[in-house]
Design an enzyme around this catalytic site. Structure first.
Site, PDB file in Angstrom:
ATOM      1  N   HIS A 162       0.824  -1.222   0.000  1.00 25.68           N
ATOM      2  CA  HIS A 162       0.000   0.000   0.000  1.00 25.68           C
ATOM      3  C   HIS A 162       0.856   1.269   0.000  1.00 25.68           C
ATOM      4  O   HIS A 162       0.416   2.315   0.491  1.00 25.68           O
ATOM      5  CB  HIS A 162      -0.958   0.039   1.200  1.00 25.68           C
ATOM      6  CG  HIS A 162      -1.691  -1.250   1.437  1.00 25.68           C
ATOM      7  ND1 HIS A 162      -2.912  -1.534   0.875  1.00 25.68           N
ATOM      8  CD2 HIS A 162      -1.337  -2.353   2.142  1.00 25.68           C
ATOM      9  CE1 HIS A 162      -3.298  -2.746   1.239  1.00 25.68           C
ATOM     10  NE2 HIS A 162      -2.358  -3.270   2.006  1.00 25.68           N
ATOM     11  N   SER A 283      14.687  21.838 -16.186  1.00 22.35           N
ATOM     12  CA  SER A 283      13.496  22.626 -16.456  1.00 22.35           C
ATOM     13  C   SER A 283      13.920  23.958 -17.063  1.00 22.35           C
ATOM     14  O   SER A 283      14.952  24.517 -16.679  1.00 22.35           O
ATOM     15  CB  SER A 283      12.735  22.852 -15.150  1.00 22.35           C
ATOM     16  OG  SER A 283      11.913  24.004 -15.283  1.00 22.35           O
ATOM     17  N   LYS A 289      15.720  22.134 -10.975  1.00 21.11           N
ATOM     18  CA  LYS A 289      15.103  20.848 -11.326  1.00 21.11           C
ATOM     19  C   LYS A 289      16.046  19.897 -12.072  1.00 21.11           C
ATOM     20  O   LYS A 289      16.811  20.304 -12.926  1.00 21.11           O
ATOM     21  CB  LYS A 289      13.868  21.078 -12.209  1.00 21.11           C
ATOM     22  CG  LYS A 289      12.688  21.700 -11.498  1.00 21.11           C
ATOM     23  CD  LYS A 289      12.114  20.809 -10.404  1.00 21.11           C
ATOM     24  CE  LYS A 289      11.388  19.614 -10.936  1.00 21.11           C
ATOM     25  NZ  LYS A 289      10.114  19.974 -11.561  1.00 21.11           N
ATOM     26  N   GLU A 296      10.039   8.427 -17.033  1.00 24.70           N
ATOM     27  CA  GLU A 296       8.705   8.991 -17.289  1.00 24.70           C
ATOM     28  C   GLU A 296       8.240   8.693 -18.710  1.00 24.70           C
ATOM     29  O   GLU A 296       7.080   8.332 -18.944  1.00 24.70           O
ATOM     30  CB  GLU A 296       8.719  10.509 -17.082  1.00 24.70           C
ATOM     31  CG  GLU A 296       8.756  10.923 -15.625  1.00 24.70           C
ATOM     32  CD  GLU A 296       8.884  12.433 -15.502  1.00 24.70           C
ATOM     33  OE1 GLU A 296       7.909  13.067 -15.093  1.00 24.70           O
ATOM     34  OE2 GLU A 296       9.962  12.975 -15.820  1.00 24.70           O
TER      35      GLU A 296
END
Ligand code: ARG
Length: 464
Positions: A162, A283, A289, A296
């Site tokens: 979980h 970024s 970043k 991804e």
């Protein structure tokens, strides 16, 4: 070449008007099926060799055809081949060029054959090679995983259920879970290749041919296991493409799950690993970043492969026997599946050995969530306490820990003994992270010694 009609089509004999210009473009597949050219040429060379063997072509004709096809291959590879939409597809482009090059012998190549068995053969030859290429990349990825797992056999991290800290595990054990997922995918691909490797040639348009063809000979030349048993089935079904895409969708789904974990682990909240800069991008607005773009993108690309699977299933479901033009639509989804899968496997195989674990952070996280609570329960059971009672006692110990901001291993012995008199000084051995993982010492368990043994077995399994 001497065309059969003013329209310039190889099939134009019975037609009295030219194809509508848009219909010509609409029905053509050459823009995408030209990537099959190598397999089309191999199939044609094998077919011509068989025709010569049974006496339908002379040896001179066969030699002219083989030479011509090899020359065409050279032209295509040099970028000198003129592809024509008017010639509809890869098959007719190559056949027309062959006749232009060698004259009448070229017109005999299509004897005892149809584009229907031709394209079904090309697709299988193509996919067979591509499966081999994907399996090779997959094996490279799996070897990288095993090496990393072995190196990290002692590294402790939290195991989750979980997405809540559950029990300590070793990082090596976690990586070998990935290996198992991918190993099933590898077996699926190999299995699919085996079933696919039968030869449609000889089925001709749908019913076979009147020539005394030697299909076993053609199959042998092309490395097929056997000729397909039924001509109607051989030209019509695309289940091999669907089966491959299903295997690819599962493999992508597994890569997507691995990607999701890599993305979580590189976040400031987990901070379990670093990915080298060469696998990340920045970024354009936020200077701080460093984004995990590679995982991804792999996660994102899973969607298109899953989509192709549905596309192909739907393409097939309403088709009566035998060949229907619908099947021309199998190519783009299949090609895109192949390209997507190969790219994702390649980038993953490059990236996995470069993963940099942050062992201290993993360890700290494993300590944070009372991850050895089950070990304490098992300890009580070993001292004769029924498991349900042990569960209750440990729950109270966890409560104490929460209230006082301490881990189980940091509670005083007296406080633990107040919960159960059977607890002794030896309890602290089972409450350590090392004690917890080392205790799960059986096949499939997370103990470092088990991880090392599993890694060795994994290496041996990759050899078969
Ligand atoms: N371009 C076609 C395909 O991809 C080749 C077979 C065409 N056969 C036919 N009878 N029109 O399926």
């Amino acid at each position: 070449m001497a065309d059969q009609d003013p329209n310039g089509k190889l099939w134009g004999g019975r037609f009295t008007e030219s194809t509508d210009a848009f219909v010509e473009a609409f029905t053509a597949s050459v823009d995408f099926d030209r990537r099959l050219y190598r397999y089309d040429i191999d199939g044609s060379i094998a077919h011509a060799s068989m025709l010569a063997k049974i006496g339908v072509l002379s040896e001179t004709e066969r030699d002219a055809i083989v030479d011509g096809l090899q020359r065409i291959r050279g032209e295509i590879e040099a970028g000198d081949f003129e592809w024509s939409v008017a010639r509809e597809d890869v098959h007719m482009n190559i056949e027309a060029r062959l006749t232009a090059l060698i004259g009448d012998a070229g017109k005999k190549l299509h004897t005892g054959r149809s584009r229907n068995d031709q394209v079904a053969t090309d697709m299988r030859l193509y996919l067979r090679d591509e499966i081999d290429a994907s399996v090779a990349e997959l094996e490279r990825l799996q070897r990288g995983l095993v090496d990393l797992a072995e190196r990290e056999a002692d590294t402790i991290m939290p195991g989750f259920t979980h997405l809540q800290v559950a029990m300590p595990v070793t990082f090596g054990h976690h990586l070998l879970a990935w290996f198992e997922m991918l190993e099933r995918d590898r077996q699926r691909l190999k299995d699919c290749r085996r079933r696919m490797n039968v030869m449609p040639l000889g089925a001709a348009a749908l019913a076979g041919t009147t020539y005394p063809i030697d299909r076993a000979y053609t199959a042998e030349l092309l490395g097929f296991e056997a000729p397909a048993e039924n001509s109607l089935d051989a030209v019509s079904d695309r289940d091999f493409a669907i089966e491959f895409t299903a295997a690819a969708a599962l493999l992508m789904t597994h890569l997507s799950r691995c990607s999701e974990e890599l993305i979580l682990w590189t976040s400031a909240q987990f901070d379990f690993i670093d990915l080298p800069d060469r696998f990340c991008t920045g970024s354009s607005i936020m200077p701080q970043k460093k984004n995990p773009d590679v995982p991804e993108l792999v996660r994102g690309k899973t969607g298109r492969v899953n989509g192709h699977l549905i596309g192909l299933l739907t393409l097939m479901k309403g088709q009566p026997l035998a060949y229907n033009k619908d099947n021309q639509e199998d190519k783009e989804p299949l090609f895109d599946t192949v390209d997507t899968l190969k790219g994702c496997l390649r980038v993953f195989a490059d990236m996995v050995p470069a993963i940099e674990p942050k062992r201290d952070n993993m360890r700290r996280a494993a300590r944070a969530g009372f991850s050895t609570a089950t070990d304490l329960a098992d300890y009580l059971v070993r001292k004769g306490v029924p498991f349900r009672d042990a569960h209750e006692i440990v729950g109270k110990a966890v409560r104490l820990g929460i209230d006082s901001g301490r881990d189980l291993a940091e509670l005083e012995l007296a406080a633990l003994q107040a919960l159960s008199p059977v607890i002794g000084e030896d309890v602290f051995e089972v409450l350590t992270l090392e004690g917890s993982v080392a205790a799960r010492d059986h096949l499939g368990g997370t103990a470092p010694s088990q991880v090392r043994a599993a890694a060795q077995r994994a290496r041996a399994r990759l050899e078969i």
